[in-house]
Design a protein around this motif. Structure first.
Motif, PDB file in Angstrom:
ATOM      1  N   PRO A 188       0.823  -1.213   0.000  1.00  0.00           N
ATOM      2  CA  PRO A 188       0.000   0.000   0.000  1.00  0.00           C
ATOM      3  C   PRO A 188       0.852   1.256   0.000  1.00  0.00           C
ATOM      4  N   THR A 189       0.288   2.324  -0.501  1.00  0.00           N
ATOM      5  CA  THR A 189       0.906   3.643  -0.397  1.00  0.00           C
ATOM      6  C   THR A 189      -0.162   4.631   0.050  1.00  0.00           C
ATOM      7  N   ARG A 190       0.194   5.515   0.954  1.00  0.00           N
ATOM      8  CA  ARG A 190      -0.767   6.469   1.480  1.00  0.00           C
ATOM      9  C   ARG A 190      -0.403   7.874   1.023  1.00  0.00           C
ATOM     10  N   GLN A 191      -1.311   8.788   1.209  1.00  0.00           N
ATOM     11  CA  GLN A 191      -1.103  10.181   0.827  1.00  0.00           C
ATOM     12  C   GLN A 191      -1.303  11.043   2.070  1.00  0.00           C
ATOM     13  N   PRO A 192      -0.249  11.238   2.860  1.00  0.00           N
ATOM     14  CA  PRO A 192      -0.413  11.956   4.128  1.00  0.00           C
ATOM     15  C   PRO A 192      -0.775  13.423   3.966  1.00  0.00           C
ATOM     16  N   SER A 193      -0.582  13.989   2.773  1.00  0.00           N
ATOM     17  CA  SER A 193      -0.852  15.419   2.596  1.00  0.00           C
ATOM     18  C   SER A 193      -2.296  15.717   2.206  1.00  0.00           C
ATOM     19  N   ASP A 194      -3.101  14.670   2.001  1.00  0.00           N
ATOM     20  CA  ASP A 194      -4.485  14.857   1.563  1.00  0.00           C
ATOM     21  C   ASP A 194      -5.439  14.334   2.631  1.00  0.00           C
ATOM     22  N   PRO A 195      -6.149  15.219   3.322  1.00  0.00           N
ATOM     23  CA  PRO A 195      -7.068  14.746   4.373  1.00  0.00           C
ATOM     24  C   PRO A 195      -8.263  13.991   3.806  1.00  0.00           C
ATOM     25  N   ASP A 196      -8.525  14.101   2.510  1.00  0.00           N
ATOM     26  CA  ASP A 196      -9.678  13.433   1.909  1.00  0.00           C
ATOM     27  C   ASP A 196      -9.336  12.062   1.333  1.00  0.00           C
ATOM     28  N   GLN A 197      -8.119  11.600   1.586  1.00  0.00           N
ATOM     29  CA  GLN A 197      -7.746  10.261   1.134  1.00  0.00           C
ATOM     30  C   GLN A 197      -7.272   9.434   2.321  1.00  0.00           C
ATOM     31  N   LEU A 198      -7.760   8.191   2.394  1.00  0.00           N
ATOM     32  CA  LEU A 198      -7.359   7.280   3.470  1.00  0.00           C
ATOM     33  C   LEU A 198      -7.049   5.921   2.867  1.00  0.00           C
ATOM     34  N   THR A 199      -5.942   5.338   3.303  1.00  0.00           N
ATOM     35  CA  THR A 199      -5.540   3.996   2.881  1.00  0.00           C
ATOM     36  C   THR A 199      -5.684   3.056   4.071  1.00  0.00           C
ATOM     37  N   VAL A 200      -6.398   1.964   3.866  1.00  0.00           N
ATOM     38  CA  VAL A 200      -6.703   1.014   4.936  1.00  0.00           C
ATOM     39  C   VAL A 200      -6.262  -0.377   4.492  1.00  0.00           C
ATOM     40  N   THR A 201      -5.543  -1.076   5.344  1.00  0.00           N
ATOM     41  CA  THR A 201      -5.066  -2.427   5.065  1.00  0.00           C
ATOM     42  C   THR A 201      -5.611  -3.384   6.109  1.00  0.00           C
ATOM     43  N   SER A 202      -6.123  -4.525   5.640  1.00  0.00           N
ATOM     44  CA  SER A 202      -6.600  -5.592   6.522  1.00  0.00           C
ATOM     45  C   SER A 202      -5.729  -6.825   6.323  1.00  0.00           C
ATOM     46  N   TYR A 203      -5.363  -7.471   7.442  1.00  0.00           N
ATOM     47  CA  TYR A 203      -4.476  -8.637   7.370  1.00  0.00           C
ATOM     48  C   TYR A 203      -4.815  -9.616   8.480  1.00  0.00           C
ATOM     49  N   ASN A 204      -5.180 -10.829   8.091  1.00  0.00           N
ATOM     50  CA  ASN A 204      -5.389 -11.913   9.053  1.00  0.00           C
ATOM     51  C   ASN A 204      -4.031 -12.542   9.337  1.00  0.00           C
ATOM     52  N   THR A 205      -3.562 -12.430  10.578  1.00  0.00           N
ATOM     53  CA  THR A 205      -2.199 -12.811  10.927  1.00  0.00           C
ATOM     54  C   THR A 205      -2.004 -14.299  11.131  1.00  0.00           C
ATOM     55  N   ILE A 405     -15.890   2.764   6.535  1.00  0.00           N
ATOM     56  CA  ILE A 405     -15.167   1.729   5.796  1.00  0.00           C
ATOM     57  C   ILE A 405     -15.211   0.426   6.575  1.00  0.00           C
ATOM     58  N   LEU A 406     -15.602  -0.645   5.900  1.00  0.00           N
ATOM     59  CA  LEU A 406     -15.632  -1.989   6.486  1.00  0.00           C
ATOM     60  C   LEU A 406     -14.310  -2.680   6.195  1.00  0.00           C
ATOM     61  N   ALA A 407     -13.689  -3.303   7.203  1.00  0.00           N
ATOM     62  CA  ALA A 407     -12.412  -3.987   7.017  1.00  0.00           C
ATOM     63  C   ALA A 407     -12.368  -5.238   7.876  1.00  0.00           C
ATOM     64  N   GLY A 408     -11.839  -6.318   7.305  1.00  0.00           N
ATOM     65  CA  GLY A 408     -11.651  -7.523   8.092  1.00  0.00           C
ATOM     66  C   GLY A 408     -11.781  -8.785   7.276  1.00  0.00           C
ATOM     67  N   ASP A 409     -11.669  -9.903   7.989  1.00  0.00           N
ATOM     68  CA  ASP A 409     -11.881 -11.224   7.410  1.00  0.00           C
ATOM     69  C   ASP A 409     -13.349 -11.555   7.606  1.00  0.00           C
ATOM     70  N   LEU A 410     -14.120 -11.444   6.517  1.00  0.00           N
ATOM     71  CA  LEU A 410     -15.557 -11.681   6.593  1.00  0.00           C
ATOM     72  C   LEU A 410     -15.919 -13.137   6.333  1.00  0.00           C
ATOM     73  N   ASN A 411     -14.935 -13.956   5.939  1.00  0.00           N
ATOM     74  CA  ASN A 411     -15.149 -15.386   5.690  1.00  0.00           C
ATOM     75  C   ASN A 411     -16.235 -15.660   4.649  1.00  0.00           C
ATOM     76  N   THR A 412     -16.391 -14.757   3.707  1.00  0.00           N
ATOM     77  CA  THR A 412     -17.344 -14.968   2.622  1.00  0.00           C
ATOM     78  C   THR A 412     -16.827 -14.290   1.367  1.00  0.00           C
ATOM     79  N   PHE A 508      -3.494 -13.488   2.460  1.00  0.00           N
ATOM     80  CA  PHE A 508      -2.802 -12.319   1.961  1.00  0.00           C
ATOM     81  C   PHE A 508      -3.484 -11.078   2.534  1.00  0.00           C
ATOM     82  N   ALA A 509      -2.786  -9.969   2.485  1.00  0.00           N
ATOM     83  CA  ALA A 509      -3.362  -8.703   2.944  1.00  0.00           C
ATOM     84  C   ALA A 509      -4.180  -8.065   1.828  1.00  0.00           C
ATOM     85  N   VAL A 510      -5.106  -7.209   2.219  1.00  0.00           N
ATOM     86  CA  VAL A 510      -5.946  -6.474   1.274  1.00  0.00           C
ATOM     87  C   VAL A 510      -5.882  -4.999   1.646  1.00  0.00           C
TER      88      VAL A 510
END
Length: 516
Positions: A188-205, A405-412, A508-510
């Motif tokens: 992933p890559t994020r944009q820290p200078s833009d308050p209107d953009q958010l990067t979210v990563t989900s990972y089942n460890t 934003i919904l994030a996680g392992d939804l198992n579906t 894998f991560a998403v």
């Protein structure tokens, strides 16, 4: 407090997005592997080809060349991918081309096997020879048992080739890697200078319980890799692991939050009235009174779903936690009423406050969960989550029109509309590996979050995306949240090539990148 053998001293370096893109990235296998780097199969006497190129290859022939064990194997007894001697080694695939049932000891140190490799569309072939002790040879080079890097010419195309052999773990094995990984920019890559953009990563460890393999070693490796993720928000599932003399899930979360890798770093969470709580309220401290400001890669943390476990009781938590570059305020922490196991599965909702100097501040709401693998329980959990979100909106805990934003392992896989109660829309296009909402990047290489073709720990033979990072923007009866102006997502592996199996989880991560 829990003490264990100390495995790290100090924090790993923080890499910028530019440094990560140009370096031998630990998140993915790179061309400059060390001697320990390998893709190790979970069975003996196997030969694998790992194709990191964009071209398709074929193993055109294989045969037993010689034996000192006196055991000859007939071709019909070979076990390889499709039962023929033309074995496809597709772009981006890890392909088992030979696996001998060694009950008769047919692959001992003096036994030699031959493979002929061709790049599709090119008449040039190259011969590999494999010896039973894990030694190998290519183009007549003497057999070696240490990693060998060479370059093979296929009709003018030079293909860097890494030959790796191992004669110890699960007996002998040979791993032949073709090409330099062209997908090393998938993190992933994020944009820290833009308050209107958010990067979210989900990972089942894959750290859920004490039954998980190599759990302590994998958690230790994750502490080296996860801080490098250039994402605003990191949602981790199966962080249940809690053991003495082991770097466990609570300690991994504490390290990502505080940067403290001492043997008592779990005190940060255990002794903090907010972090150990199940209250669903309060704001994450940036560090604590005992240790001072947090210096971790993600200096803000949520509560764990249903609280943290104590040593040896991994079912006392839901195992989900949110870590963030920006301040976190808890909105809800609930345990589902219907569960198939004693594990306290549930969900958390946290507000992320992203403030950018000179550009303003925005609030985002992350709904993080890990629902049940059994549909008889999962579907009621999804409906319960939907109902609870409606109540949070009615009680003004989540404002109407919020960025959610919904994030996680939804198992579906969501192919039957199972996630529709959660105001998300998973669109499927014809053909394999095209799950999409917005745009999935490089879907042809990592199309699924669980893929037994390219994931060492997920070896059930199945493929599918069950891990999601999605905008909750489809109007429902209970809420109508904001639509992002644009949204893209992709699947990518998290690997540590210094760890003996490289892979760190059976998932894998998403990552999703949202612009509002």
């Amino acid at each position: 407090m829990k003490t264990h053998a100390l495995k790290h001293r100090g924090a790993p370096p923080k890499w910028s997005a530019r440094m990560i893109a140009g370096a031998a990235l630990l998140l993915l296998p790179a061309a400059t592997w060390a001697a320990e780097d390998a893709w190790v199969p979970d069975h003996a006497h196997a030969t694998f080809f790992r194709n990191n190129t964009l071209q398709d290859f074929t193993v055109q022939a294989m045969s037993q060349v010689s034996t000192t064990s006196g055991c000859f194997v007939a071709p019909e007894d070979y076990k390889f991918t499709n039962g023929t001697q033309n074995v496809p080694v597709g772009a981006g695939r890890v392909t088992e081309v030979l696996n001998i049932d060694d009950t008769d000891h047919c692959l001992e140190s003096g036994d030699v096997w031959r493979f002929v490799l061709a790049m599709n569309g090119c008449p040039t072939t190259h011969e590999f020879r494999v010896r039973g002790d894990g030694a190998l040879s290519v183009r007549g080079i003497p057999f070696v048992t240490s990693p060998l890097l060479t370059s093979l010419d296929f009709c003018g195309t030079l293909v860097p080739t890494r030959l790796f052999a191992r004669g110890s773990y699960y007996e002998s094995g040979v791993y032949i890697t073709l090409g330099v990984d062209p997908y090393s920019g998938l993190g992933p890559t994020r944009q820290p200078s833009d308050p209107d953009q958010l990067t979210v990563t989900s990972y089942n460890t894959y750290l859920g319980t004490a039954s998980k393999p190599e759990r302590c070693e994998r958690a230790d490796a994750m502490a080296r890799v996860l801080p490098q993720l250039d994402t605003d928000v990191l949602v981790l599932e199966e962080m249940n692991l809690r053991e003495a003399d082991c770097f466990d899930g609570v300690e991994l979360a504490a390290y990502l939050w505080t940067g403290d890798m001492t043997s008592t770093n779990d005190d940060h969470i255990e002794n903090d009235s907010y972090a150990r709580s199940t209250s669903g309220s309060g704001t994450s401290p940036n560090g604590d009174d005992k240790y001072g400001p947090a210096n971790g890669a993600f200096p803000y943390i949520s509560q764990f779903v249903s609280g943290i476990p104590v040593n040896g009781f991994e079912f006392e938590t839901g195992g989900v936690v949110i870590l963030s570059k920006y301040p976190v305020t808890m909105i809800a922490n609930r345990t589902y009423g219907d569960r198939s196991t004693p594990e306290q599965k549930g969900f958390i909702v946290a507000r992320i406050h992203k403030s950018v100097l000179g550009a303003g501040a925005r609030d985002y709401y992350i709904v993080a969960t890990h629902t049940d693998s059994d549909a008889d329980y999962r579907q009621p959990q999804i409906w319960e989550l939907s109902t609870q979100l409606s109540q949070l909106v009615a009680n003004q805990r989540i404002p109407a029109g919020a960025r959610v934003i919904l994030a996680g392992d939804l198992n579906t896989t969501a192919k039957q509309g199972e996630l529709s109660p959660l105001a998300v829309d998973v669109q499927y296009s014809p053909g394999p590996g095209t799950e999409s909402y917005g745009q999935q990047t490089l879907a042809s290489y990592y199309p699924y979050s669980r893929d037994s073709r390219v994931n060492f720990y997920h070896n059930t033979g199945s493929t599918g995306t069950i891990d999601w990072v999605l905008p909750m923007s489809v109007p429902t009866g209970g809420y109508d949240f904001a639509d992002p102006r644009s949204f893209s997502w992709h699947v990518f592996p998290i690997r540590e090539t210094r760890f003996k199996f490289a892979e760190l989880s059976d998932h894998f991560a998403v990552t999703g990148r949202f612009t509002y």
